[in-house]
Design a protein around this motif. Structure first.
Motif, PDB file in Angstrom:
ATOM      1  N   ASP A  26      32.311  21.895 -15.316  1.00  0.00           N
ATOM      2  CA  ASP A  26      31.212  21.281 -16.065  1.00  0.00           C
ATOM      3  C   ASP A  26      31.131  21.774 -17.512  1.00  0.00           C
ATOM      4  OD1 ASP A  26      30.417  19.886 -13.780  1.00  0.00           O
ATOM      5  OD2 ASP A  26      29.112  21.509 -13.108  1.00  0.00           O
ATOM      6  N   ILE A  27      31.996  22.707 -17.897  1.00  0.00           N
ATOM      7  CA  ILE A  27      31.986  23.261 -19.252  1.00  0.00           C
ATOM      8  C   ILE A  27      32.108  22.136 -20.285  1.00  0.00           C
ATOM      9  CG2 ILE A  27      33.360  24.632 -20.885  1.00  0.00           C
ATOM     10  CD1 ILE A  27      31.708  26.383 -19.067  1.00  0.00           C
ATOM     11  N   ASP A  28      31.306  22.224 -21.361  1.00  0.00           N
ATOM     12  CA  ASP A  28      31.270  21.152 -22.365  1.00  0.00           C
ATOM     13  C   ASP A  28      32.488  21.119 -23.270  1.00  0.00           C
ATOM     14  OD1 ASP A  28      28.707  20.056 -21.710  1.00  0.00           O
ATOM     15  OD2 ASP A  28      27.758  21.777 -22.680  1.00  0.00           O
ATOM     16  N   CYS A  29      32.903  22.290 -23.771  1.00  0.00           N
ATOM     17  CA  CYS A  29      33.959  22.316 -24.775  1.00  0.00           C
ATOM     18  C   CYS A  29      34.692  23.646 -24.733  1.00  0.00           C
ATOM     19  CB  CYS A  29      33.383  22.086 -26.175  1.00  0.00           C
ATOM     20  SG  CYS A  29      32.089  23.246 -26.658  1.00  0.00           S
ATOM     21  N   SER A  85      45.022  27.231 -17.444  1.00  0.00           N
ATOM     22  CA  SER A  85      43.581  27.419 -17.587  1.00  0.00           C
ATOM     23  C   SER A  85      42.892  26.100 -17.924  1.00  0.00           C
ATOM     24  CB  SER A  85      43.283  28.453 -18.673  1.00  0.00           C
ATOM     25  OG  SER A  85      43.888  29.693 -18.375  1.00  0.00           O
ATOM     26  N   ALA A  86      43.541  25.283 -18.752  1.00  0.00           N
ATOM     27  CA  ALA A  86      42.963  23.995 -19.126  1.00  0.00           C
ATOM     28  C   ALA A  86      42.805  23.080 -17.923  1.00  0.00           C
ATOM     29  CB  ALA A  86      43.831  23.323 -20.189  1.00  0.00           C
ATOM     30  N   LEU A  87      43.744  23.151 -16.979  1.00  0.00           N
ATOM     31  CA  LEU A  87      43.636  22.337 -15.767  1.00  0.00           C
ATOM     32  C   LEU A  87      42.361  22.685 -14.997  1.00  0.00           C
ATOM     33  CD1 LEU A  87      47.311  22.454 -14.401  1.00  0.00           C
ATOM     34  CD2 LEU A  87      46.201  20.569 -15.630  1.00  0.00           C
ATOM     35  N   GLN A 144      26.310  28.799 -25.881  1.00  0.00           N
ATOM     36  CA  GLN A 144      26.974  30.089 -25.802  1.00  0.00           C
ATOM     37  C   GLN A 144      28.474  29.864 -25.617  1.00  0.00           C
ATOM     38  OE1 GLN A 144      25.359  33.062 -26.116  1.00  0.00           O
ATOM     39  NE2 GLN A 144      23.329  32.089 -26.205  1.00  0.00           N
ATOM     40  N   VAL A 145      29.280  30.783 -26.152  1.00  0.00           N
ATOM     41  CA  VAL A 145      30.715  30.788 -25.907  1.00  0.00           C
ATOM     42  C   VAL A 145      31.096  32.151 -25.345  1.00  0.00           C
ATOM     43  CG1 VAL A 145      31.236  31.451 -28.313  1.00  0.00           C
ATOM     44  CG2 VAL A 145      33.030  30.456 -26.878  1.00  0.00           C
ATOM     45  N   LEU A 146      31.949  32.131 -24.330  1.00  0.00           N
ATOM     46  CA  LEU A 146      32.433  33.369 -23.720  1.00  0.00           C
ATOM     47  C   LEU A 146      33.954  33.362 -23.712  1.00  0.00           C
ATOM     48  CD1 LEU A 146      30.024  33.892 -20.682  1.00  0.00           C
ATOM     49  CD2 LEU A 146      30.428  35.514 -22.529  1.00  0.00           C
ATOM     50  N   VAL A 147      34.536  34.542 -23.859  1.00  0.00           N
ATOM     51  CA  VAL A 147      35.986  34.698 -23.829  1.00  0.00           C
ATOM     52  C   VAL A 147      36.474  34.714 -22.388  1.00  0.00           C
ATOM     53  CG1 VAL A 147      37.897  36.267 -24.385  1.00  0.00           C
ATOM     54  CG2 VAL A 147      36.051  35.887 -26.049  1.00  0.00           C
ATOM     55  N   TRP A 148      37.527  33.970 -22.129  1.00  0.00           N
ATOM     56  CA  TRP A 148      38.084  33.778 -20.778  1.00  0.00           C
ATOM     57  C   TRP A 148      38.273  35.106 -20.048  1.00  0.00           C
ATOM     58  CZ3 TRP A 148      39.077  29.148 -18.367  1.00  0.00           C
ATOM     59  CH2 TRP A 148      39.885  29.172 -17.226  1.00  0.00           C
ATOM     60  N   GLN A 149      38.940  36.050 -20.679  1.00  0.00           N
ATOM     61  CA  GLN A 149      39.233  37.330 -20.024  1.00  0.00           C
ATOM     62  C   GLN A 149      37.974  38.135 -19.762  1.00  0.00           C
ATOM     63  OE1 GLN A 149      41.009  35.914 -22.360  1.00  0.00           O
ATOM     64  NE2 GLN A 149      43.096  35.869 -21.558  1.00  0.00           N
ATOM     65  N   ASP A 150      36.937  37.910 -20.574  1.00  0.00           N
ATOM     66  CA  ASP A 150      35.687  38.642 -20.401  1.00  0.00           C
ATOM     67  C   ASP A 150      34.895  38.143 -19.203  1.00  0.00           C
ATOM     68  OD1 ASP A 150      36.190  40.249 -22.574  1.00  0.00           O
ATOM     69  OD2 ASP A 150      34.909  39.137 -23.958  1.00  0.00           O
ATOM     70  N   SER A 172      27.692  24.586 -23.419  1.00  0.00           N
ATOM     71  CA  SER A 172      28.541  25.623 -22.827  1.00  0.00           C
ATOM     72  C   SER A 172      29.947  25.538 -23.399  1.00  0.00           C
ATOM     73  CB  SER A 172      28.596  25.479 -21.305  1.00  0.00           C
ATOM     74  OG  SER A 172      29.170  24.245 -20.924  1.00  0.00           O
ATOM     75  N   CYS A 173      30.489  26.698 -23.775  1.00  0.00           N
ATOM     76  CA  CYS A 173      31.816  26.756 -24.369  1.00  0.00           C
ATOM     77  C   CYS A 173      32.524  28.013 -23.881  1.00  0.00           C
ATOM     78  CB  CYS A 173      31.707  26.771 -25.899  1.00  0.00           C
ATOM     79  SG  CYS A 173      33.290  26.757 -26.773  1.00  0.00           S
ATOM     80  N   VAL A 174      33.809  27.896 -23.603  1.00  0.00           N
ATOM     81  CA  VAL A 174      34.625  29.064 -23.263  1.00  0.00           C
ATOM     82  C   VAL A 174      35.912  29.002 -24.075  1.00  0.00           C
ATOM     83  CG1 VAL A 174      33.716  29.268 -20.915  1.00  0.00           C
ATOM     84  CG2 VAL A 174      35.790  27.912 -21.314  1.00  0.00           C
ATOM     85  N   THR A 175      36.529  30.151 -24.254  1.00  0.00           N
ATOM     86  CA  THR A 175      37.860  30.132 -24.848  1.00  0.00           C
ATOM     87  C   THR A 175      38.849  29.663 -23.789  1.00  0.00           C
ATOM     88  OG1 THR A 175      38.395  32.419 -24.262  1.00  0.00           O
ATOM     89  CG2 THR A 175      37.326  32.047 -26.397  1.00  0.00           C
ATOM     90  N   CYS A 176      39.911  29.036 -24.247  1.00  0.00           N
ATOM     91  CA  CYS A 176      40.959  28.550 -23.352  1.00  0.00           C
ATOM     92  C   CYS A 176      42.250  28.593 -24.142  1.00  0.00           C
ATOM     93  CB  CYS A 176      40.636  27.134 -22.870  1.00  0.00           C
ATOM     94  SG  CYS A 176      41.746  26.508 -21.596  1.00  0.00           S
ATOM     95  N   TYR A 177      43.302  29.164 -23.545  1.00  0.00           N
ATOM     96  CA  TYR A 177      44.507  29.421 -24.320  1.00  0.00           C
ATOM     97  C   TYR A 177      45.783  28.795 -23.760  1.00  0.00           C
ATOM     98  CZ  TYR A 177      41.430  33.293 -25.817  1.00  0.00           C
ATOM     99  OH  TYR A 177      40.377  34.054 -26.262  1.00  0.00           O
TER     100      TYR A 177
END
Length: 265
Positions: free
Chosen positions: A34-37, A26-28, A213-219, A17-22
């Motif tokens: 449980d997100i991997d990366c 959000s990082a906190l 899978q990777v998903l964009v934070w705002q999405d 599992s992957c998400v964008t983080c900017y």
């Protein structure tokens, strides 16, 4: 998580599992999930800065956001894996300049970099890996090629183009990539590539046959209000929810209900 865990998860058949983080805030949140990366993607040029493509992103912009995310994870003693996008053209100005650019992202806090496409990049990938810079590849719909692709369009719809994307994936694996993003291709092609490769694939609009899978934070938070890509699932609807809260704030201030005595010195 580290690059060896990516290979282990593929071997075990465990999805990644992957998400964008900017940013720091959000990082906190991600740090306690449980997100991997995370991917600090050049998509921030669009999602954070409002540009119509990823092309305006540059090294100072990417480094600042990577550093903010890294500080957020550090504050929570989190070991989340951070991938930083190499901005447009930064890895096509000769090996020395490419190493300087990638080095800046790792010094900011990334654990690996991601670059788009295979043609012209194989020597760069090998050079990076030999120099201690882990590389994630990116094939299919590569947003930095928006002008040559004629827009953000699904790739690999015919046999010839699908075969080229598969060959690119195999070449990037051979060059030393530890993982590969597959974006905007038919699900059958995403699954075929994932089965052909020994390294794990991370899909975005490439079907469920990918290794992650990777998903964009705002999405996935539903922070956009308007058109959304077919592959996007809104796991929340925070645009409307946040607007409702803003209106409550406005009303409380307008009616002199905020601050009350308990909220005043």
């Amino acid at each position: 998580m580290n690059i060896h865990d990516f290979a282990k998860k593929k071997l075990d058949g465990t999805k990644i599992s992957c998400v964008t983080c900017y940013d720091y805030s959000s990082a906190l949140i991600v740090a306690e999930s449980d997100i991997d990366c995370v991917l600090v993607g050049d998509s921030l040029a669009m999602t954070i800065y409002g540009y119509d493509s990823t092309l305006p992103a540059d090294i100072p912009m990417m480094s600042a956001h990577i550093a903010a995310v890294a500080r957020g994870f550090k504050a929570k003693s989190s070991q989340k894996f951070i991938i930083g996008d190499m901005p447009f053209t930064t890895y096509r100005r000769g090996l020395d300049n490419a190493v300087d650019a990638a080095g800046a992202l790792l010094k900011a806090g990334a654990h690996a970099v991601k670059l788009e496409g295979a043609d012209g990049n194989l020597e760069i990938v090998k050079h990076f890996v030999e120099g201690g810079i882990p590389v994630m590849g990116h094939i299919g719909l590569t947003p930095q090629f928006v002008n040559t692709m004629g827009g953000f369009k699904v790739q690999g719809r015919n046999d010839e183009k699908a075969q080229k994307i598969l060959e690119d994936a195999l070449r990037l694996e051979a060059a030393g990539c530890f993982s590969l993003v597959i974006e905007g291709v038919p699900a059958a092609l995403g699954e075929k590539i994932s089965k052909e490769l020994k390294i794990p694939t991370i899909g975005i609009g490439a079907g469920k046959g990918c290794d992650g899978q990777v998903l964009v934070w705002q999405d996935f938070l539903g922070l956009n209000n308007g058109h959304k890509a077919r592959f996007v699932r809104e796991f929340a609807h925070q645009f409307d929810e946040t607007k409702t809260v803003l209106n409550r704030v406005h009303e409380a201030i307008l009616n002199a209900e905020y601050p009350n005595n308990a909220e005043s010195y």
